[in-house]
Design a protein around this motif. Structure first.
Motif, PDB file in Angstrom:
ATOM      1  N   LEU A  95      45.154  45.891  40.729  1.00  0.00           N
ATOM      2  CA  LEU A  95      45.212  44.948  41.847  1.00  0.00           C
ATOM      3  C   LEU A  95      45.299  45.676  43.188  1.00  0.00           C
ATOM      4  CD1 LEU A  95      45.511  41.906  42.621  1.00  0.00           C
ATOM      5  CD2 LEU A  95      47.967  42.293  42.546  1.00  0.00           C
ATOM      6  N   VAL A  96      46.209  46.617  43.299  1.00  0.00           N
ATOM      7  CA  VAL A  96      46.432  47.259  44.597  1.00  0.00           C
ATOM      8  C   VAL A  96      45.393  48.330  44.921  1.00  0.00           C
ATOM      9  CG1 VAL A  96      48.888  46.750  44.644  1.00  0.00           C
ATOM     10  CG2 VAL A  96      48.118  48.912  43.705  1.00  0.00           C
ATOM     11  N   LEU A  97      44.704  48.848  43.924  1.00  0.00           N
ATOM     12  CA  LEU A  97      43.699  49.872  44.178  1.00  0.00           C
ATOM     13  C   LEU A  97      42.279  49.314  44.245  1.00  0.00           C
ATOM     14  CD1 LEU A  97      45.113  52.706  41.884  1.00  0.00           C
ATOM     15  CD2 LEU A  97      45.343  52.469  44.371  1.00  0.00           C
ATOM     16  N   ALA A  98      42.128  48.031  44.044  1.00  0.00           N
ATOM     17  CA  ALA A  98      40.806  47.407  44.094  1.00  0.00           C
ATOM     18  C   ALA A  98      40.257  47.463  45.516  1.00  0.00           C
ATOM     19  CB  ALA A  98      40.890  45.960  43.621  1.00  0.00           C
ATOM     20  N   ALA A  99      38.944  47.397  45.620  1.00  0.00           N
ATOM     21  CA  ALA A  99      38.307  47.431  46.940  1.00  0.00           C
ATOM     22  C   ALA A  99      38.735  46.230  47.791  1.00  0.00           C
ATOM     23  CB  ALA A  99      36.790  47.446  46.773  1.00  0.00           C
ATOM     24  N   ASP A 100      38.867  45.081  47.156  1.00  0.00           N
ATOM     25  CA  ASP A 100      39.295  43.865  47.857  1.00  0.00           C
ATOM     26  C   ASP A 100      40.539  43.321  47.172  1.00  0.00           C
ATOM     27  OD1 ASP A 100      37.113  43.816  49.676  1.00  0.00           O
ATOM     28  OD2 ASP A 100      35.833  42.962  48.094  1.00  0.00           O
ATOM     29  N   PHE A 101      41.457  42.812  47.979  1.00  0.00           N
ATOM     30  CA  PHE A 101      42.680  42.229  47.427  1.00  0.00           C
ATOM     31  C   PHE A 101      42.364  40.861  46.843  1.00  0.00           C
ATOM     32  CE2 PHE A 101      46.639  39.752  47.843  1.00  0.00           C
ATOM     33  CZ  PHE A 101      47.453  40.540  47.054  1.00  0.00           C
ATOM     34  N   ASP A 102      42.771  40.642  45.598  1.00  0.00           N
ATOM     35  CA  ASP A 102      42.533  39.370  44.920  1.00  0.00           C
ATOM     36  C   ASP A 102      43.840  38.574  44.909  1.00  0.00           C
ATOM     37  OD1 ASP A 102      42.016  37.253  43.199  1.00  0.00           O
ATOM     38  OD2 ASP A 102      40.830  38.481  41.813  1.00  0.00           O
ATOM     39  N   GLN A 103      43.952  37.653  45.842  1.00  0.00           N
ATOM     40  CA  GLN A 103      45.151  36.840  46.004  1.00  0.00           C
ATOM     41  C   GLN A 103      45.482  36.068  44.723  1.00  0.00           C
ATOM     42  OE1 GLN A 103      46.930  36.702  48.966  1.00  0.00           O
ATOM     43  NE2 GLN A 103      48.449  35.281  48.162  1.00  0.00           N
ATOM     44  N   ASP A 104      44.448  35.519  44.084  1.00  0.00           N
ATOM     45  CA  ASP A 104      44.669  34.726  42.864  1.00  0.00           C
ATOM     46  C   ASP A 104      45.252  35.578  41.737  1.00  0.00           C
ATOM     47  OD1 ASP A 104      43.748  32.415  44.079  1.00  0.00           O
ATOM     48  OD2 ASP A 104      41.675  32.713  43.388  1.00  0.00           O
ATOM     49  N   LYS A 105      44.701  36.785  41.553  1.00  0.00           N
ATOM     50  CA  LYS A 105      45.230  37.671  40.516  1.00  0.00           C
ATOM     51  C   LYS A 105      46.676  38.066  40.819  1.00  0.00           C
ATOM     52  CE  LYS A 105      41.223  39.963  38.493  1.00  0.00           C
ATOM     53  NZ  LYS A 105      40.546  41.255  38.300  1.00  0.00           N
ATOM     54  N   ALA A 106      46.954  38.343  42.091  1.00  0.00           N
ATOM     55  CA  ALA A 106      48.313  38.729  42.479  1.00  0.00           C
ATOM     56  C   ALA A 106      49.285  37.592  42.193  1.00  0.00           C
ATOM     57  CB  ALA A 106      48.353  39.100  43.964  1.00  0.00           C
ATOM     58  N   GLU A 107      48.902  36.379  42.550  1.00  0.00           N
ATOM     59  CA  GLU A 107      49.765  35.224  42.301  1.00  0.00           C
ATOM     60  C   GLU A 107      49.963  34.993  40.811  1.00  0.00           C
ATOM     61  OE1 GLU A 107      48.111  31.932  44.457  1.00  0.00           O
ATOM     62  OE2 GLU A 107      48.667  32.789  46.399  1.00  0.00           O
ATOM     63  N   GLN A 108      48.900  35.135  40.048  1.00  0.00           N
ATOM     64  CA  GLN A 108      48.987  34.945  38.593  1.00  0.00           C
ATOM     65  C   GLN A 108      49.912  35.997  37.969  1.00  0.00           C
ATOM     66  OE1 GLN A 108      45.255  35.501  36.560  1.00  0.00           O
ATOM     67  NE2 GLN A 108      45.869  34.185  34.862  1.00  0.00           N
ATOM     68  N   LEU A 109      49.777  37.239  38.395  1.00  0.00           N
ATOM     69  CA  LEU A 109      50.619  38.312  37.880  1.00  0.00           C
ATOM     70  C   LEU A 109      52.079  38.074  38.260  1.00  0.00           C
ATOM     71  CD1 LEU A 109      50.729  41.023  36.397  1.00  0.00           C
ATOM     72  CD2 LEU A 109      50.241  42.137  38.586  1.00  0.00           C
ATOM     73  N   ALA A 110      52.305  37.716  39.507  1.00  0.00           N
ATOM     74  CA  ALA A 110      53.675  37.460  39.961  1.00  0.00           C
ATOM     75  C   ALA A 110      54.281  36.275  39.213  1.00  0.00           C
ATOM     76  CB  ALA A 110      53.682  37.204  41.466  1.00  0.00           C
ATOM     77  N   LYS A 111      53.502  35.230  38.989  1.00  0.00           N
ATOM     78  CA  LYS A 111      54.011  34.058  38.267  1.00  0.00           C
ATOM     79  C   LYS A 111      54.391  34.405  36.836  1.00  0.00           C
ATOM     80  CE  LYS A 111      51.668  30.468  40.907  1.00  0.00           C
ATOM     81  NZ  LYS A 111      50.578  29.486  40.936  1.00  0.00           N
ATOM     82  N   SER A 112      53.573  35.218  36.171  1.00  0.00           N
ATOM     83  CA  SER A 112      53.893  35.572  34.779  1.00  0.00           C
ATOM     84  C   SER A 112      55.184  36.394  34.733  1.00  0.00           C
ATOM     85  CB  SER A 112      52.743  36.326  34.119  1.00  0.00           C
ATOM     86  OG  SER A 112      52.639  37.643  34.596  1.00  0.00           O
ATOM     87  N   MET A 113      55.381  37.254  35.730  1.00  0.00           N
ATOM     88  CA  MET A 113      56.603  38.049  35.776  1.00  0.00           C
ATOM     89  C   MET A 113      57.821  37.163  36.030  1.00  0.00           C
ATOM     90  SD  MET A 113      55.123  41.259  37.927  1.00  0.00           S
ATOM     91  CE  MET A 113      56.516  42.344  37.747  1.00  0.00           C
ATOM     92  N   VAL A 114      57.663  36.212  36.912  1.00  0.00           N
ATOM     93  CA  VAL A 114      58.763  35.299  37.227  1.00  0.00           C
ATOM     94  C   VAL A 114      59.096  34.431  36.017  1.00  0.00           C
ATOM     95  CG1 VAL A 114      59.389  33.295  38.624  1.00  0.00           C
ATOM     96  CG2 VAL A 114      58.375  35.291  39.712  1.00  0.00           C
ATOM     97  N   GLU A 115      58.078  33.979  35.296  1.00  0.00           N
ATOM     98  CA  GLU A 115      58.312  33.159  34.104  1.00  0.00           C
ATOM     99  C   GLU A 115      59.108  33.922  33.050  1.00  0.00           C
ATOM    100  OE1 GLU A 115      54.451  31.842  32.812  1.00  0.00           O
ATOM    101  OE2 GLU A 115      54.230  30.493  34.528  1.00  0.00           O
ATOM    102  N   LYS A 116      58.755  35.185  32.842  1.00  0.00           N
ATOM    103  CA  LYS A 116      59.477  35.993  31.858  1.00  0.00           C
ATOM    104  C   LYS A 116      60.920  36.212  32.299  1.00  0.00           C
ATOM    105  CE  LYS A 116      55.405  38.194  30.073  1.00  0.00           C
ATOM    106  NZ  LYS A 116      54.548  39.354  30.088  1.00  0.00           N
ATOM    107  N   GLN A 117      61.100  36.459  33.575  1.00  0.00           N
ATOM    108  CA  GLN A 117      62.449  36.646  34.091  1.00  0.00           C
ATOM    109  C   GLN A 117      63.246  35.345  33.955  1.00  0.00           C
ATOM    110  OE1 GLN A 117      62.757  37.673  38.252  1.00  0.00           O
ATOM    111  NE2 GLN A 117      64.738  38.632  37.940  1.00  0.00           N
ATOM    112  N   ALA A 118      62.605  34.215  34.208  1.00  0.00           N
ATOM    113  CA  ALA A 118      63.287  32.922  34.081  1.00  0.00           C
ATOM    114  C   ALA A 118      63.699  32.662  32.635  1.00  0.00           C
ATOM    115  CB  ALA A 118      62.387  31.798  34.588  1.00  0.00           C
ATOM    116  N   GLU A 119      62.846  33.018  31.681  1.00  0.00           N
ATOM    117  CA  GLU A 119      63.188  32.856  30.264  1.00  0.00           C
ATOM    118  C   GLU A 119      64.435  33.662  29.921  1.00  0.00           C
ATOM    119  OE1 GLU A 119      59.822  33.923  27.845  1.00  0.00           O
ATOM    120  OE2 GLU A 119      58.532  32.451  28.827  1.00  0.00           O
TER     121      GLU A 119
END
Length: 166
Positions: A95-119
């Motif tokens: 994500l961070v090394l890609a030529a263009d920042f993908d907001q959707d991928k970043a949000e999806q990744l962050a959401k999955s991390m938050v969900e696991k932490q919430a569990e």
């Protein structure tokens, strides 16, 4: 120019955020057992309650059962956790090394991390509830009062520090 700034910010902030989340998610250095804490509550406060021998034994048994369960889970899932962490790290790097920042991928990744932490947080709260159910109503009220006093003391200390730093 804007894209470059966003990329720089994402490249510096996201790894730190994800690394911090991973540390907390997997117990980190010392975890919750630092400074007299165990199973999410402060043992020094519990000691101030007038627990019966039976209550002390029940709490001890629950702590030991939780500890044993966590150790068994940690051993059984070590490889899976490591693989998950590597995959997560690779996703962050992509994500961070890609030529263009993908907001959707970043949000999806962050959401999955938050969900696991919430569990994990829900599981921890369930164990805390189980332990607190050993206390009588009077002991629970006393614990609330002790916790309120502790919070007030901490607030006062923080205000004093704030005043010193100015």
């Amino acid at each position: 120019m804007k894209v470059t700034k966003k990329l720089i910010i994402a490249a510096t902030a996201l790894p730190m955020i994800f690394a911090t989340t991973s540390v907390f998610a997997y117990g980190g250095k010392g975890g919750d057992n630092q400074r007299g804490k165990n199973d999410g509550f402060d043992k020094s406060l519990i000691r101030q309650l007038d627990l019966t021998d039976e209550q002390k034994e029940q709490l001890s048994d629950l702590r030991e059962a939780n500890r044993t369960e966590m150790q068994a889970d940690r051993q059984a899932n070590r490889e899976a956790r490591q693989a998950e962490m590597k995959a997560q790290h690779a996703a962050v790097q992509d994500l961070v090394l890609a030529a263009d920042f993908d907001q959707d991928k970043a949000e999806q990744l962050a959401k999955s991390m938050v969900e696991k932490q919430a569990e994990r947080r829900v599981q921890k709260l369930a164990k805390q509830h189980e332990m607190m159910s050993i206390l009588t109503d009077e002991q629970k009220e006393q614990l609330k009062e002790l916790q309120a006093e502790r919070m007030e003391e901490m607030s006062e200390r923080m205000e004093k520090r704030k005043g010193k730093n100015k």
